[in-house]
Design an enzyme around this catalytic site. Structure first.
Site, PDB file in Angstrom:
ATOM      1  N   HIS A 251      45.799  42.062  43.409  1.00 41.24           N
ATOM      2  CA  HIS A 251      46.254  41.819  44.781  1.00 41.24           C
ATOM      3  C   HIS A 251      47.705  42.278  44.850  1.00 41.24           C
ATOM      4  O   HIS A 251      48.506  41.937  43.975  1.00 41.24           O
ATOM      5  CB  HIS A 251      46.141  40.335  45.134  1.00 41.24           C
ATOM      6  N   ARG A 297      43.501  47.674  48.959  1.00 42.01           N
ATOM      7  CA  ARG A 297      44.357  47.041  47.949  1.00 42.01           C
ATOM      8  C   ARG A 297      44.699  47.889  46.744  1.00 42.01           C
ATOM      9  O   ARG A 297      45.781  47.784  46.200  1.00 42.01           O
ATOM     10  CB  ARG A 297      43.632  45.816  47.403  1.00 42.01           C
ATOM     11  N   HIS A 358      43.445  39.623  40.580  1.00 43.70           N
ATOM     12  CA  HIS A 358      42.978  38.796  41.693  1.00 43.70           C
ATOM     13  C   HIS A 358      41.459  38.643  41.744  1.00 43.70           C
ATOM     14  O   HIS A 358      40.951  37.579  42.070  1.00 43.70           O
ATOM     15  CB  HIS A 358      43.471  39.444  42.986  1.00 43.70           C
TER      16      HIS A 358
HETATM   17  P1  FAD Z   1      34.767  29.977  42.480  1.00 44.58           P
HETATM   18  O1  FAD Z   1      35.139  29.514  43.824  1.00 44.58           O
HETATM   19  O2  FAD Z   1      35.842  30.598  41.650  1.00 44.58           O
HETATM   20  O3  FAD Z   1      34.175  28.728  41.712  1.00 44.58           O
HETATM   21  C1  FAD Z   1      33.867  28.790  40.334  1.00 44.58           C
HETATM   22  C2  FAD Z   1      33.313  27.453  39.918  1.00 44.58           C
HETATM   23  O4  FAD Z   1      32.713  27.567  38.637  1.00 44.58           O
HETATM   24  C3  FAD Z   1      34.352  26.344  39.791  1.00 44.58           C
HETATM   25  O5  FAD Z   1      33.777  25.155  40.279  1.00 44.58           O
HETATM   26  C4  FAD Z   1      34.545  26.207  38.274  1.00 44.58           C
HETATM   27  O6  FAD Z   1      34.936  24.920  37.872  1.00 44.58           O
HETATM   28  C5  FAD Z   1      33.138  26.491  37.807  1.00 44.58           C
HETATM   29  N1  FAD Z   1      33.019  26.950  36.424  1.00 44.58           N
HETATM   30  C6  FAD Z   1      33.481  28.093  35.864  1.00 44.58           C
HETATM   31  N2  FAD Z   1      33.101  28.164  34.585  1.00 44.58           N
HETATM   32  C7  FAD Z   1      32.374  27.046  34.325  1.00 44.58           C
HETATM   33  C8  FAD Z   1      31.722  26.548  33.181  1.00 44.58           C
HETATM   34  N3  FAD Z   1      31.711  27.192  32.007  1.00 44.58           N
HETATM   35  N4  FAD Z   1      31.087  25.347  33.280  1.00 44.58           N
HETATM   36  C9  FAD Z   1      31.082  24.639  34.451  1.00 44.58           C
HETATM   37  N5  FAD Z   1      31.689  25.085  35.564  1.00 44.58           N
HETATM   38  C10 FAD Z   1      32.322  26.270  35.494  1.00 44.58           C
HETATM   39  N6  FAD Z   1      37.940  36.193  49.207  1.00 44.58           N
HETATM   40  C11 FAD Z   1      37.660  36.355  50.497  1.00 44.58           C
HETATM   41  O7  FAD Z   1      36.574  36.831  50.846  1.00 44.58           O
HETATM   42  N7  FAD Z   1      38.566  35.989  51.450  1.00 44.58           N
HETATM   43  C12 FAD Z   1      39.787  35.455  51.142  1.00 44.58           C
HETATM   44  O8  FAD Z   1      40.565  35.121  52.021  1.00 44.58           O
HETATM   45  C13 FAD Z   1      40.113  35.292  49.778  1.00 44.58           C
HETATM   46  N8  FAD Z   1      41.316  34.803  49.417  1.00 44.58           N
HETATM   47  C14 FAD Z   1      41.554  34.552  48.089  1.00 44.58           C
HETATM   48  C15 FAD Z   1      42.756  33.951  47.711  1.00 44.58           C
HETATM   49  C16 FAD Z   1      42.980  33.608  46.387  1.00 44.58           C
HETATM   50  C17 FAD Z   1      44.275  32.948  45.985  1.00 44.58           C
HETATM   51  C18 FAD Z   1      41.999  33.900  45.406  1.00 44.58           C
HETATM   52  C19 FAD Z   1      42.225  33.545  43.965  1.00 44.58           C
HETATM   53  C20 FAD Z   1      40.817  34.540  45.768  1.00 44.58           C
HETATM   54  C21 FAD Z   1      40.589  34.866  47.104  1.00 44.58           C
HETATM   55  N9  FAD Z   1      39.398  35.487  47.501  1.00 44.58           N
HETATM   56  C22 FAD Z   1      39.133  35.659  48.824  1.00 44.58           C
HETATM   57  C23 FAD Z   1      38.318  35.693  46.541  1.00 44.58           C
HETATM   58  C24 FAD Z   1      37.314  34.542  46.696  1.00 44.58           C
HETATM   59  O9  FAD Z   1      38.029  33.350  46.958  1.00 44.58           O
HETATM   60  C25 FAD Z   1      36.469  34.354  45.474  1.00 44.58           C
HETATM   61  O10 FAD Z   1      35.900  35.563  45.084  1.00 44.58           O
HETATM   62  C26 FAD Z   1      35.333  33.364  45.761  1.00 44.58           C
HETATM   63  O11 FAD Z   1      35.872  32.171  46.273  1.00 44.58           O
HETATM   64  C27 FAD Z   1      34.549  33.093  44.500  1.00 44.58           C
HETATM   65  O12 FAD Z   1      33.668  32.030  44.762  1.00 44.58           O
HETATM   66  P2  FAD Z   1      32.639  31.593  43.655  1.00 44.58           P
HETATM   67  O13 FAD Z   1      31.840  30.501  44.259  1.00 44.58           O
HETATM   68  O14 FAD Z   1      31.962  32.772  43.100  1.00 44.58           O
HETATM   69  O15 FAD Z   1      33.555  31.002  42.478  1.00 44.58           O
HETATM   70  C1  SIN Z   2      44.171  37.413  51.117  1.00 49.39           C
HETATM   71  O1  SIN Z   2      44.211  36.505  51.943  1.00 49.39           O
HETATM   72  O2  SIN Z   2      45.007  38.325  51.037  1.00 49.39           O
HETATM   73  C2  SIN Z   2      43.043  37.431  50.151  1.00 49.39           C
HETATM   74  C3  SIN Z   2      41.856  37.984  50.798  1.00 49.39           C
HETATM   75  C4  SIN Z   2      40.816  38.406  49.804  1.00 49.39           C
HETATM   76  O3  SIN Z   2      41.027  38.373  48.596  1.00 49.39           O
HETATM   77  O4  SIN Z   2      39.754  38.816  50.274  1.00 49.39           O
END
Ligand code: FAD
Ligand code: SIN
Length: 546
Positions: A251, A297, A358
Site C-alpha cells: 500500500h 497501487r 498490505h
Molecule cells: P481477515 O479479516 O484477515 O481475518 C483472518 C482471521 O483468521 C482472523 O480472525 C484470524 O484470527 C484468523 N486466523 C488466522 N490464522 C489462524 C489460525 N491459524 N487459527 C485460527 N484462526 C486464524 N480491502 C477492501 O476491500 N477495502 C478496504 O477498505 C480495505 N482496507 C484495508 C485496510 C487495512 C489496514 C488492511 C490491513 C486491509 C484492508 N483491506 C481492504 C484488505 C481487506 O481488509 C482484507 O483483505 C480482508 O479483510 C480479509 O478478510 P479475511 O476474512 O480473508 O481475513
Molecule cells: C484503503 O482504504 O486505502 C485500503 C483499501 C483497500 O485495501 O482495498
C-alpha cells in the site's frame, strides 16, 4: 470452549469478513464453529478503511468496473471470475444492508455518522473514489468500513443458535484422509488451545480456511500481527496448489511515525483530492502515470519507492490541507483522530507516509465457490487465489471477494452436506517426542530475520541476484525451523514462524519463476511485460520438500 475432541458440521478458521459471512450463510442448514487464533476482531477486516467496490451509480457500469479490475490486474485476472464477482457486487451490498451494516449515505455524508440500515436503499449510499477506479463506486462507513462490517456480522453470528464463536484457538494443521478411490478429503483440524496449551482435534464434515493474508512476512506492513499466512501454509502442507504468491501488494501510504505501528492512511484521501509531495512540496505522481495520485497501487508504491531512493528521504507526504477542515474531519474522523494523537493535524499538516506490505494477491488455488484441490476443504477471502485480482488487486475489491466467495462456498456445502459423514478414525496429536523449549529466543531471531530478508530482497523492486540470495537463505532458515519444530512443544510463535517461513519460500519461488515484470512484481533483470499472461502455480506434489 473446545474440548479434546470436538465435532461440528462446518469448521471455519478465521473470523474476518470471509469467515463470518460463510458462517451466517451456512448456519441455516448446519452447525458451524468459527475459530480465531486471538481476539475475534484481530484480522485485517476490522482495520479496513476505504470500503467495498460495487456498481451502484447509474452513470457507472459493470463493464467499467470489470475493465478497471482487468487493467489493475495487468492481464492476469480470470475473465470468468471477474465477471462473476463484479456483476454480483450489488447483491453483496444488499445482503450487508440486511445484516444491518451502517454504511454512510448521501444524506448523512459529511456529518460524521452512519445510517439507520432499516431505511437504507442501495441508491441512497454515498460513494467515494479510490485508485484504479474510473468512477465513484466505493461504499463505505466513514473511514472505518471494516469495523462497521465486522461488528455487525459478529453480532449476527453471536445471536445465531447454530454458530459457535471460539477465540484463542489456533489451527495447526489440517487432517486429511484418502477415500477408497484414492481421493484426498479433509476430515478435521488440529487446534492449539492457548488456555490449556494443548493441541486438540476438531472433527468436521467441511473445513474452510478464512485465515487472511501473509503480509507479516514483511518487516513493514499495514496488517495486524496475525497475518502470517497460516491458511496458505496449512493448505500447502495438506497437498493444495498455491498460485501467484509473487504478487504481494504494497500500500503506498502508511503513516511514517516511530510510534505508529501499521497505521494505514486510506486511499480514499487521494480519492478526495489528497496530493503526494516530496519534502519541498513538489508533486511527482504525474511523472509516472497520467492518472496521478489515483493510478493503481503498484504504480504509486513504485513511484514513492523510486522518489525515496532517488532523494534519500525517509518518507513522502500526503497533503489534503486544501480541503475544508470540516470536510476532512467528517469524512476521515478516525484517521484525523489517530494522526492527531501523533501530533499531526491533517487539516493543517502534511502526513508523512511510506509504502508497506498490505495484501496477498496469491494464495490457495480455488474456484469461485472456494473449492480447493482437496474434497471438503474450502479457502475463502485473502488466503485464497480466486483469479479476481491477477497481478495487482484494485482497491476495495478484496472485501467484495470475501463476501461473494463465502456465498459460493455456502451454496457448494449445502449441495454436498447430506452425503458427507464424520470420519471414524482420527489420530490424536502426538507429543511423545517433544519437550519444552529452552531456547525460545531462536524463534524471535528467525521471525525478525525472515521479515527483514523479505523486505530487503523481495520488496517493491526486485532483482534475480537478490531473489537467489533470499532463496538460499530461506532454505537454511527453514531447515533450522523444521528441526526446532520437531523437537519442541508448539507455541503460537513457533507455529506462526513455521508458517511464515514456508510462505516466504513460496513467494520467493514464485518470484524466481516469473521472468518478466507485471503488476506488483517488478524485476530489474526483466523490465518488460510478456504478451502472454500466465499464472505462477506451485504444487506441493511436485515440490521436492515441504
Ligand atoms: P481477515 O479479516 O484477515 O481475518 C483472518 C482471521 O483468521 C482472523 O480472525 C484470524 O484470527 C484468523 N486466523 C488466522 N490464522 C489462524 C489460525 N491459524 N487459527 C485460527 N484462526 C486464524 N480491502 C477492501 O476491500 N477495502 C478496504 O477498505 C480495505 N482496507 C484495508 C485496510 C487495512 C489496514 C488492511 C490491513 C486491509 C484492508 N483491506 C481492504 C484488505 C481487506 O481488509 C482484507 O483483505 C480482508 O479483510 C480479509 O478478510 P479475511 O476474512 O480473508 O481475513
Ligand atoms: C484503503 O482504504 O486505502 C485500503 C483499501 C483497500 O485495501 O482495498
Amino acid at each position: 470452549m473446545i474440548g479434546q475432541t470436538d465435532r461440528t458440521d462446518i469448521l471455519i478458521v478465521g473470523s474476518g469478513a470471509a469467515g463470518l459471512t460463510l458462517a451466517l450463510r451456512a448456519a441455516d442448514f448446519s452447525k458451524v464453529t468459527v475459530l480465531s487464533k486471538s481476539d475475534l476482531r484481530e484480522g485485517a477486516t476490522f482495520y479496513a478503511q476505504g470500503g467495498i467496490a460495487a456498481v451502484l451509480d447509474e452513470k457507472d457500469s459493470l463493464e467499467s468496473h470489470i475493465e478497471d479490475t482487468f487493467n489493475a490486474g495487468v492481464g492476469l485476472c480470470n475473465p470468468d471470475v471477474v465477471r462473476h464477482m463484479i456483476s454480483r457486487g450489488a447483491e453483496a451490498v444488499e445482503w450487508l444492508l440486511r445484516q444491518g451494516v451502517p454504511f454512510t449515505t448521501k444524506t448523512n455524508e459529511g456529518k460524521n455518522h452512519s445510517i439507520n440500515p432499516d431505511s437504507a436503499k442501495l441508491s441512497s449510499l454515498h460513494l467515494t473514489q479510490e485508485g484504479g477506479h474510473s468512477h465513484r463506486r466505493i461504499i463505505h462507513a466513514t473511514d472505518a468500513t471494516g469495523k462497521a462490517v465486522f461488528e455487525t456480522l459478529r453480532e449476527r453470528a453471536a445471536e445465531h443458535p447454530n454458530i459457535k464463536l471460539v477465540e484463542e484457538c489456533m489451527a495447526v494443521d489440517l487432517i486429511t484422509q484418502c477415500d477408497n478411490d484414492g481421493k484426498r478429503k479433509c476430515v478435521g483440524l488440529y487446534v492449539f488451545n492457548h488456555k490449556s496449551r494443548k493441541v486438540d482435534v476438531i472433527q468436521a464434515k467441511f473445513v474452510a480456511l478464512a485465515t487472511g493474508g501473509a503480509s507479516k512476512t514483511y518487516l513493514y506492513t499495514s496488517n495486524p500481527d496475525g497475518a502470517s499466512g497460516d491458511g496458505i501454509a496449512m493448505a500447502w502442507r495438506a497437498g493444495c496448489r498455491v498460485a501467484n504468491m509473487e504478487f504481494n501488494q504494497f500500500h503506498p501510504t502508511c503513516l511514517y511515525h516511530p510510534h505508529a505501528k501499521s497505521f494505514l492512511i486510506s486511499e480514499a484521501l487521494r480519492g478526495e483530492g489528497a496530493m503526494l509531495e516530496l519534502s519541498d512540496g513538489t508533486r511527482f505522481m504525474s511523472k509516472f502515470d497520467k492518472r496521478g495520485e489515483l493510478a493503481p497501487r503498484d504504480i504509486v508504491a513504485r513511484a514513492i519507492d523510486h522518489e525515496m531512493k532517488r532523494s534519500g528521504c525517509d518518507c513522502v507526504y500526503l497533503n489534503i490541507t486544501h480541503r475544508q477542515p470540516s470536510f476532512i474531519t467528517s469524512h476521515f474522523p478516525n484517521i484525523y483522530e489517530r494522526c492527531l494523537k501523533f501530533g499531526i493535524d491533517i487539516t493543517k499538516d502534511r502526513i508523512p507516509v511510506v509504502p508497506a506490505a498490505h495484501y496477498t494477491c496469491g494464495g490457495v488455488v480455488i474456484n469461485e465457490r472456494g473449492e480447493t484441490d482437496i474434497d471438503n476443504l474450502y479457502a475463502i477471502g485473502e488466503t485464497s487465489c480466486s483469479g479476481l485480482h491477477g497481478a495487482n488487486r484494485m482497491a476495495s475489491n478484496s472485501l467484495l471477494e470475501c463476501f461473494l466467495v463465502a456465498f459460493g462456498a455456502a451454496s457448494s456445502i449445502s449441495e454436498k452436506i447430506r452425503s458427507v459423514c464424520f470420519s471414524t478414525s482420527i489420530p490424536e496429536w502426538d507429543e511423545s517426542e517433544v519437550t519444552n523449549s529452552d531456547d525460545e529466543v531462536l524463534v524471535s531471531h528467525n521471525w525478525d530475520e525472515i521479515r527483514r530478508l523479505m523486505w530487503n530482497f523481495v520488496g517493491i523492486v526486485r532483482s534475480s541476484k537478490r531473489l537467489k540470495m533470499a532463496d538460499r537463505r530461506i532454505k537454511t532458515l527453514r531447515e533450522e525451523i523444521r528441526d526446532y519444530y520437531r523437537k519442541n512443544r508448539v507455541t503460537i510463535d513457533n507455529l506462526e514462524l513455521r508458517n511464515i517461513a514456508l510462505v516466504a519460500e513460496l513467494v520467493i519461488k514464485c518470484a524466481l519463476k516469473r521472468q518478466e515484470s507485471r503488476g506488483l512484481h517488478y524485476i530489474i533483470d526483466y523490465p518488460k511485460t510478456e504478451e502472454e499472461a500466465k499464472d505462477t502455480v506451485l504444487s506441493p506434489l511436485t515440490s521436492p520438500r515441504n
